[in-house]
Design a protein around this motif. Structure first.
Motif, PDB file in Angstrom:
ATOM      1  N   ASP A  88      -4.188   6.939 -16.927  1.00 56.83           N
ATOM      2  CA  ASP A  88      -4.425   5.519 -16.323  1.00 56.83           C
ATOM      3  C   ASP A  88      -3.509   4.694 -17.281  1.00 56.83           C
ATOM      4  O   ASP A  88      -2.726   3.878 -16.806  1.00 56.83           O
ATOM      5  N   LYS A  98      -4.979  -1.994 -10.364  1.00 55.12           N
ATOM      6  CA  LYS A  98      -4.611  -1.772  -8.783  1.00 55.12           C
ATOM      7  C   LYS A  98      -5.249  -2.539  -7.913  1.00 55.12           C
ATOM      8  O   LYS A  98      -4.565  -3.363  -7.018  1.00 55.12           O
ATOM      9  N   THR A  99      -6.727  -2.743  -8.062  1.00 52.45           N
ATOM     10  CA  THR A  99      -7.330  -3.662  -7.172  1.00 52.45           C
ATOM     11  C   THR A  99      -7.056  -4.936  -7.248  1.00 52.45           C
ATOM     12  O   THR A  99      -7.111  -5.715  -6.301  1.00 52.45           O
ATOM     13  N   ASN A 100      -6.671  -5.214  -8.546  1.00 50.68           N
ATOM     14  CA  ASN A 100      -5.970  -6.852  -8.725  1.00 50.68           C
ATOM     15  C   ASN A 100      -4.820  -7.240  -8.239  1.00 50.68           C
ATOM     16  O   ASN A 100      -4.616  -8.305  -7.649  1.00 50.68           O
ATOM     17  N   GLY A 118      -6.896  -5.546 -15.973  1.00 50.05           N
ATOM     18  CA  GLY A 118      -6.664  -4.336 -16.028  1.00 50.05           C
ATOM     19  C   GLY A 118      -5.466  -3.738 -16.441  1.00 50.05           C
ATOM     20  O   GLY A 118      -5.265  -2.804 -17.039  1.00 50.05           O
ATOM     21  N   GLY A 147      -7.620   1.526 -12.142  1.00 51.58           N
ATOM     22  CA  GLY A 147      -8.336   1.413 -11.106  1.00 51.58           C
ATOM     23  C   GLY A 147      -8.337  -0.059 -11.022  1.00 51.58           C
ATOM     24  O   GLY A 147      -8.215  -0.628  -9.638  1.00 51.58           O
ATOM     25  N   VAL A 148      -8.619  -0.832 -11.907  1.00 45.89           N
ATOM     26  CA  VAL A 148      -9.014  -2.325 -11.858  1.00 45.89           C
ATOM     27  C   VAL A 148      -7.804  -2.933 -11.648  1.00 45.89           C
ATOM     28  O   VAL A 148      -7.675  -4.101 -10.960  1.00 45.89           O
ATOM     29  N   GLU A 199       1.395   6.478  -6.999  1.00 44.51           N
ATOM     30  CA  GLU A 199       0.272   7.120  -7.330  1.00 44.51           C
ATOM     31  C   GLU A 199       0.480   8.882  -7.273  1.00 44.51           C
ATOM     32  O   GLU A 199       0.089   9.634  -8.038  1.00 44.51           O
ATOM     33  N   LEU A 201       0.818  -1.127   0.040  1.00 40.26           N
ATOM     34  CA  LEU A 201       0.018   0.088   0.088  1.00 40.26           C
ATOM     35  C   LEU A 201       0.679   1.367  -0.068  1.00 40.26           C
ATOM     36  O   LEU A 201       0.490   2.072  -0.726  1.00 40.26           O
ATOM     37  N   ILE A 229      -3.605  -5.433  -5.706  1.00 40.61           N
ATOM     38  CA  ILE A 229      -3.792  -5.652  -3.881  1.00 40.61           C
ATOM     39  C   ILE A 229      -4.400  -7.031  -3.726  1.00 40.61           C
ATOM     40  O   ILE A 229      -4.297  -7.651  -2.693  1.00 40.61           O
ATOM     41  N   GLY A 230      -5.448  -7.441  -4.573  1.00 43.84           N
ATOM     42  CA  GLY A 230      -5.904  -8.629  -4.223  1.00 43.84           C
ATOM     43  C   GLY A 230      -5.058 -10.005  -4.292  1.00 43.84           C
ATOM     44  O   GLY A 230      -5.419 -10.960  -3.912  1.00 43.84           O
ATOM     45  N   ALA A 264      -4.427  -5.190   1.944  1.00 43.18           N
ATOM     46  CA  ALA A 264      -5.565  -4.057   2.065  1.00 43.18           C
ATOM     47  C   ALA A 264      -5.191  -3.466   3.512  1.00 43.18           C
ATOM     48  O   ALA A 264      -5.662  -2.432   3.696  1.00 43.18           O
TER      49      ALA A 264
END
Length: 177
Positions: free
Chosen positions: A37, A71-73, A61, A68-69, A27, A20, A75-76, A82
Motif C-alpha cells: 500500500d 483510492k476511495t478519496n 490516505g 484503500g482510503v 492495481e 476506474l 474516486i470521490g 464510480a
C-alpha cells in the motif's frame, strides 16, 4: 513498475470516465510487481500529470499511505467516476451518422461500425437510457442504404421471423452482414 510515459505504463488523462479503468490497470500492474500500500500511494501519482499529482497528494490516505482510503478519496473527487464510462444518446447518434454517411461495403467496415456502436449501446440499454428495440433500430439506421438492402435480403433467407417492419437484433444484423 514501468516508467511514466512508457507504452506499458498506465496513465490518467483527467477524464472522469477513464478513472476506474486507470485505477484497475494500475492495481493489476502493482499487484504483479508486488507493491505494498505504501508503494502504491507513492507510485500512482507518478502516472498522472503534475496538476493532478499536486491535488491527489492532498487527499486523505496519501500521507498515511493507506491505499484503500486514498483510492476511495480519489474516486470521490470525480463525480460520476464510480459508475465508470458514461455515454449519451448523442454519442450513439455520432457513431450512427458517421457510418451512415460512409460506405459500408466490406465486412471490415461493418465490424468497425459494430465495435464503435456496441459499447455505447450496451451501456445505454443497461442504464435504461434506450430500450433493446431502440438499440436495434439505431444500429439499422446507421447502416448506409445499400448495406441495409443487402443485409435485409440475407435476413429474409436466414431468419424465419424476419420482417421489415421490425428492427432485427443488431447482433444478427452483423452476422448477416
Amino acid at each position: 513498475m514501468p516508467g511514466p510515459g512508457s507504452s506499458k505504463a498506465p496513465s490518467f488523462s483527467g477524464e472522469t470516465s477513464e478513472l476506474l479503468e486507470f485505477l484497475e490497470l494500475f492495481e493489476d500492474l502493482a499487484a504483479s510487481c508486488g507493491l505494498t500500500d505504501v508503494d502504491k500511494c507513492k507510485m500512482i501519482v507518478r502516472y498522472v500529470n503534475l496538476e493532478t499529482k499536486r491535488f491527489w497528494v492532498t487527499l486523505t490516505g496519501y500521507e498515511s499511505r493507506d491505499f484503500g482510503v486514498f483510492k476511495t478519496n480519489i474516486i470521490g473527487q470525480y463525480p460520476g467516476a464510480a459508475k465508470g464510462a458514461r455515454y449519451t444518446i448523442r454519442d450513439l447518434e455520432r457513431v450512427i451518422l458517421n457510418t451512415a454517411e460512409s460506405d459500408v461495403s466490406m465486412e471490415t467496415e461493418l465490424v468497425q461500425y459494430y465495435r464503435q456502436f456496441r459499447p455505447i449501446a450496451v451501456w445505454l440499454v443497461a442504464n435504461s437510457k434506450i430500450s433493446e428495440r431502440e438499440r436495434d433500430r439505431y444500429f439499422w439506421q446507421g447502416l448506409p442504404h445499400s448495406a441495409r438492402l443487402a443485409i435485409a435480403q440475407r435476413l429474409q433467407h436466414t431468419e424465419t421471423n424476419y420482417t421489415r417492419n421490425e428492427a432485427t437484433n443488431f447482433e444478427k444484423v452483423v452476422e448477416a452482414g
